[in-house]
Design a protein around this motif. Structure first.
Motif, PDB file in Angstrom:
ATOM      1  N   GLN A 263      53.405 -39.338  63.510  1.00 16.17           N
ATOM      2  CA  GLN A 263      52.331 -39.704  64.434  1.00 16.17           C
ATOM      3  C   GLN A 263      51.070 -40.213  63.732  1.00 16.17           C
ATOM      4  O   GLN A 263      50.244 -40.893  64.343  1.00 16.17           O
ATOM      5  N   ASP A 264      50.913 -39.918  62.437  1.00 18.82           N
ATOM      6  CA  ASP A 264      49.735 -40.416  61.710  1.00 18.82           C
ATOM      7  C   ASP A 264      49.924 -41.863  61.236  1.00 18.82           C
ATOM      8  O   ASP A 264      48.953 -42.525  60.863  1.00 18.82           O
ATOM      9  N   ILE A 265      51.166 -42.340  61.233  1.00 21.38           N
ATOM     10  CA  ILE A 265      51.455 -43.706  60.763  1.00 21.38           C
ATOM     11  C   ILE A 265      51.663 -44.652  61.934  1.00 21.38           C
ATOM     12  O   ILE A 265      51.222 -45.801  61.916  1.00 21.38           O
ATOM     13  N   VAL A 266      52.346 -44.171  62.984  1.00 22.54           N
ATOM     14  CA  VAL A 266      52.703 -45.044  64.105  1.00 22.54           C
ATOM     15  C   VAL A 266      52.104 -44.523  65.404  1.00 22.54           C
ATOM     16  O   VAL A 266      52.128 -43.323  65.671  1.00 22.54           O
ATOM     17  N   HIS A 267      51.511 -45.423  66.188  1.00 21.22           N
ATOM     18  CA  HIS A 267      51.087 -45.039  67.530  1.00 21.22           C
ATOM     19  C   HIS A 267      51.301 -46.203  68.484  1.00 21.22           C
ATOM     20  O   HIS A 267      51.491 -47.344  68.071  1.00 21.22           O
ATOM     21  N   PHE A 268      51.289 -45.883  69.771  1.00 17.12           N
ATOM     22  CA  PHE A 268      51.701 -46.835  70.802  1.00 17.12           C
ATOM     23  C   PHE A 268      50.623 -46.964  71.868  1.00 17.12           C
ATOM     24  O   PHE A 268      49.925 -45.994  72.182  1.00 17.12           O
ATOM     25  N   GLU A 269      50.519 -48.173  72.431  1.00 16.94           N
ATOM     26  CA  GLU A 269      49.541 -48.434  73.485  1.00 16.94           C
ATOM     27  C   GLU A 269      50.213 -49.187  74.636  1.00 16.94           C
ATOM     28  O   GLU A 269      51.087 -50.026  74.399  1.00 16.94           O
ATOM     29  N   ALA A 270      49.778 -48.889  75.854  1.00  8.74           N
ATOM     30  CA  ALA A 270      50.325 -49.565  77.045  1.00  8.74           C
ATOM     31  C   ALA A 270      49.445 -50.775  77.391  1.00  8.74           C
ATOM     32  O   ALA A 270      48.314 -50.611  77.850  1.00  8.74           O
ATOM     33  N   VAL A 271      49.967 -51.969  77.127  1.00 12.03           N
ATOM     34  CA  VAL A 271      49.235 -53.217  77.394  1.00 12.03           C
ATOM     35  C   VAL A 271      50.224 -54.314  77.810  1.00 12.03           C
ATOM     36  O   VAL A 271      51.433 -54.183  77.594  1.00 12.03           O
ATOM     37  N   ASN A 272      49.701 -55.393  78.368  1.00 10.91           N
ATOM     38  CA  ASN A 272      50.514 -56.576  78.657  1.00 10.91           C
ATOM     39  C   ASN A 272      50.597 -57.416  77.386  1.00 10.91           C
ATOM     40  O   ASN A 272      49.591 -57.963  76.927  1.00 10.91           O
ATOM     41  N   ALA A 273      51.782 -57.511  76.815  1.00  9.78           N
ATOM     42  CA  ALA A 273      51.966 -58.157  75.511  1.00  9.78           C
ATOM     43  C   ALA A 273      51.516 -59.615  75.514  1.00  9.78           C
ATOM     44  O   ALA A 273      50.867 -60.067  74.559  1.00  9.78           O
ATOM     45  N   PHE A 274      51.849 -60.350  76.548  1.00 11.42           N
ATOM     46  CA  PHE A 274      51.510 -61.779  76.576  1.00 11.42           C
ATOM     47  C   PHE A 274      49.992 -61.986  76.489  1.00 11.42           C
ATOM     48  O   PHE A 274      49.508 -62.823  75.734  1.00 11.42           O
ATOM     49  N   ASP A 275      49.241 -61.177  77.248  1.00 10.92           N
ATOM     50  CA  ASP A 275      47.783 -61.304  77.236  1.00 10.92           C
ATOM     51  C   ASP A 275      47.198 -60.919  75.880  1.00 10.92           C
ATOM     52  O   ASP A 275      46.346 -61.617  75.324  1.00 10.92           O
ATOM     53  N   VAL A 276      47.658 -59.798  75.353  1.00  6.88           N
ATOM     54  CA  VAL A 276      47.118 -59.260  74.107  1.00  6.88           C
ATOM     55  C   VAL A 276      47.407 -60.173  72.916  1.00  6.88           C
ATOM     56  O   VAL A 276      46.528 -60.444  72.101  1.00  6.88           O
ATOM     57  N   LEU A 277      48.630 -60.662  72.803  1.00  6.35           N
ATOM     58  CA  LEU A 277      48.981 -61.498  71.656  1.00  6.35           C
ATOM     59  C   LEU A 277      48.158 -62.785  71.631  1.00  6.35           C
ATOM     60  O   LEU A 277      47.746 -63.254  70.568  1.00  6.35           O
ATOM     61  N   LYS A 278      47.956 -63.338  72.790  1.00  7.75           N
ATOM     62  CA  LYS A 278      47.154 -64.568  72.878  1.00  7.75           C
ATOM     63  C   LYS A 278      45.727 -64.310  72.384  1.00  7.75           C
ATOM     64  O   LYS A 278      45.169 -65.073  71.594  1.00  7.75           O
ATOM     65  N   GLN A 279      45.141 -63.205  72.856  1.00  4.78           N
ATOM     66  CA  GLN A 279      43.763 -62.872  72.475  1.00  4.78           C
ATOM     67  C   GLN A 279      43.671 -62.528  70.996  1.00  4.78           C
ATOM     68  O   GLN A 279      42.754 -62.972  70.298  1.00  4.78           O
ATOM     69  N   TRP A 280      44.621 -61.746  70.496  1.00  9.66           N
ATOM     70  CA  TRP A 280      44.574 -61.345  69.090  1.00  9.66           C
ATOM     71  C   TRP A 280      44.745 -62.541  68.156  1.00  9.66           C
ATOM     72  O   TRP A 280      44.202 -62.567  67.057  1.00  9.66           O
ATOM     73  N   GLY A 281      45.516 -63.541  68.611  1.00 11.08           N
ATOM     74  CA  GLY A 281      45.636 -64.777  67.829  1.00 11.08           C
ATOM     75  C   GLY A 281      44.290 -65.455  67.685  1.00 11.08           C
ATOM     76  O   GLY A 281      43.917 -65.925  66.596  1.00 11.08           O
ATOM     77  N   LYS A 282      43.549 -65.503  68.791  1.00 15.94           N
ATOM     78  CA  LYS A 282      42.204 -66.099  68.758  1.00 15.94           C
ATOM     79  C   LYS A 282      41.259 -65.273  67.888  1.00 15.94           C
ATOM     80  O   LYS A 282      40.359 -65.816  67.230  1.00 15.94           O
ATOM     81  N   ASP A 283      41.451 -63.956  67.905  1.00 16.84           N
ATOM     82  CA  ASP A 283      40.580 -63.062  67.123  1.00 16.84           C
ATOM     83  C   ASP A 283      40.893 -63.089  65.628  1.00 16.84           C
ATOM     84  O   ASP A 283      40.138 -62.523  64.829  1.00 16.84           O
ATOM     85  N   GLY A 284      42.044 -63.694  65.274  1.00 15.90           N
ATOM     86  CA  GLY A 284      42.417 -63.772  63.852  1.00 15.90           C
ATOM     87  C   GLY A 284      43.060 -62.516  63.292  1.00 15.90           C
ATOM     88  O   GLY A 284      43.088 -62.307  62.072  1.00 15.90           O
ATOM     89  N   ARG A 285      43.566 -61.646  64.147  1.00 21.91           N
ATOM     90  CA  ARG A 285      44.277 -60.445  63.658  1.00 21.91           C
ATOM     91  C   ARG A 285      45.498 -60.865  62.850  1.00 21.91           C
ATOM     92  O   ARG A 285      46.149 -61.850  63.179  1.00 21.91           O
ATOM     93  N   GLN A 286      45.840 -60.058  61.828  1.00 27.53           N
ATOM     94  CA  GLN A 286      46.981 -60.384  60.974  1.00 27.53           C
ATOM     95  C   GLN A 286      47.782 -59.134  60.639  1.00 27.53           C
ATOM     96  O   GLN A 286      47.222 -58.055  60.439  1.00 27.53           O
ATOM     97  N   TYR A 287      49.110 -59.321  60.581  1.00 32.08           N
ATOM     98  CA  TYR A 287      50.033 -58.236  60.221  1.00 32.08           C
ATOM     99  C   TYR A 287      51.025 -58.761  59.192  1.00 32.08           C
ATOM    100  O   TYR A 287      51.260 -59.971  59.099  1.00 32.08           O
ATOM    101  N   ASP A 288      51.619 -57.830  58.447  1.00 28.64           N
ATOM    102  CA  ASP A 288      52.653 -58.224  57.474  1.00 28.64           C
ATOM    103  C   ASP A 288      53.997 -58.447  58.160  1.00 28.64           C
ATOM    104  O   ASP A 288      54.787 -59.297  57.741  1.00 28.64           O
ATOM    105  N   VAL A 289      54.254 -57.670  59.198  1.00 27.49           N
ATOM    106  CA  VAL A 289      55.514 -57.774  59.944  1.00 27.49           C
ATOM    107  C   VAL A 289      55.203 -57.687  61.438  1.00 27.49           C
ATOM    108  O   VAL A 289      54.473 -56.784  61.873  1.00 27.49           O
ATOM    109  N   VAL A 290      55.749 -58.615  62.200  1.00 25.55           N
ATOM    110  CA  VAL A 290      55.672 -58.552  63.664  1.00 25.55           C
ATOM    111  C   VAL A 290      57.093 -58.457  64.199  1.00 25.55           C
ATOM    112  O   VAL A 290      57.959 -59.261  63.830  1.00 25.55           O
TER     113      VAL A 290
END
Length: 391
Positions: A263-290
């Protein structure tokens, strides 16, 4: 015995092994037709084609069970299920597995999933539903199970003139079943979870991420109960965030993470993926693995193009969140989208995202869901890992 004679042009498809006979493929029917009955099927030249169950209310008029002149009775179903179990044991799927995978196990429209000592069944056509009691007795005889549950709360049954229903087929038991997979623990909600409560078809694919997630920041989308994300944490990810639109799935995923001390490494959130991914792309968020494991997007051929558009959109959004040299893990679980169409869609998404991709692995479902060549519905899961680089 009612006799069904095929039109001559249809014979090659049936002769080559396909078990479905559509209503417009039949030349004539001799004898009474009662839905669910076993009938004899013959080619246009009078040669025996097989035996199967008939349903005049279904587009699939007959589903063939055997190509032999043998009696279809309770022992027949016992033998088929026992044979399916022998196959799973030979290929190493014993604790949790899809015990019967419909047409691939010569039991059309029957699904049986095994979660250690508990079994979940789906009888998806009138013909197989007629033999449900015999199937339950066979499971009892072969396995002495702790419990059997039916998950027939699926719309496809209505196409067969059957009601949707679910419930115990044995003495009642706690329907939250604890299973082990790849050294991890997961709670399977066989009463209310999606499908039969758990996606066994991805169990091999979840191991395929073990090297690429080490020391990585990982984003998982359409996580359901968090199996891929918890595997990522277990395999050495630095941090893992899982997203799903279902509050219940997210709550279960967080419980599964705690169950494994992650639980200290992985956590989960309830969101609409399509909306969030679009916004995070604009925000410049980055991950090593999606990691993307979306729902089927379509259940009908009419909507395939719409589904492909959805797959392209979600994969394009995912790629835009990946650091240069990172990895995209992506899946499609509908047989209506072919492997070729899926790969083309990922290629188009990469082009539009201005990314260069390199295939790491491309796999189907786990081997307890065997693929029969020529039966499209048995070859449904596409699982792809690609390296993603900036152009």
């Amino acid at each position: 015995m009612t006799k069904v004679t095929l039109r001559k042009k249809i014979a090659p498809r049936i002769a080559n092994g396909h078990p479905w006979v559509y209503g417009n493929e039949v030349e004539k029917i001799e004898g009474d037709v009662t839905g669910g009955d076993i009938v004899d099927v013959f080619y246009g030249d009078g040669k025996f084609a097989g035996k199967g169950y008939i349903n005049p209310k279904s587009q699939i008029l007959v589903r063939l069970l055997t190509r032999k002149q043998e009696e279809i009775n309770a022992q027949f179903f016992h033998n088929r299920i026992a044979r399916a179990w022998e196959y799973r044991k030979k290929i190493g799927y014993t604790e949790n597995c899809r015990l019967v995978f419909g047409e691939a196990d010569q039991l059309p429209a029957l699904v049986i999933d095994k979660f250690n000592d508990y079994f979940v069944i789906q009888t998806l056509s009138l013909g197989i539903d007629t033999w449900k009691d015999a199937i339950v007795r066979a499971i009892g005889s072969i396995f002495s199970p702790k419990g059997i549950y039916e998950r027939n709360d699926v719309p496809v049954r209505e196409l067969e003139g059957l009601p949707q229903q679910k419930g115990f087929l044995s003495a009642p038991f706690d329907t939250n079943v604890l299973i082990n997979e790849n050294g991890l623990k997961f709670v399977v909600d066989i009463e209310n979870g999606q499908k039969t409560g758990y996606f066994l078809d991805q169990q091999d694919n979840r191991r395929a991420i073990r090297h690429i997630v080490k020391n990585a920041e990982v984003l998982g989308v359409f996580t359901y109960t968090g199996t891929f994300e918890i595997h990522a944490a277990h395999y050495g990810a630095k941090s893992v965030l899982g997203l799903d639109i279902s509050e219940n799935a997210v709550a279960q995923a967080n419980r599964n993470a705690a169950l494994n001390g992650l639980q200290d490494i992985v956590h989960f959130e309830a969101v609409n993926a399509f909306d969030v991914l679009k916004q995070w792309g604009k925000d410049g968020r980055q991950y090593d693995v999606v990691m993307l494991d979306p729902p089927a997007f379509t259940k009908s051929r009419e909507n395939i193009q719409k589904a492909l558009t959805g797959y392209k959109e979600i994969n394009l959004r995912g790629m835009k969140l990946i650091r240069n040299g990172g990895f995209l893990v992506t899946s499609s679980c509908t047989n209506l989208v072919s492997p070729e169409q899926f790969l083309q869609t990922i290629e188009l998404a990469a082009k539009d995202a201005r990314k260069r991709i390199r295939q790491v692995t491309f796999q189907a479902q786990a081997s307890d869901h065997p693929i029969i060549w020529g039966m499209e519905n048995t070859n449904y899961l596409k699982f792809l890992i690609v390296e993603v680089e900036d152009r």
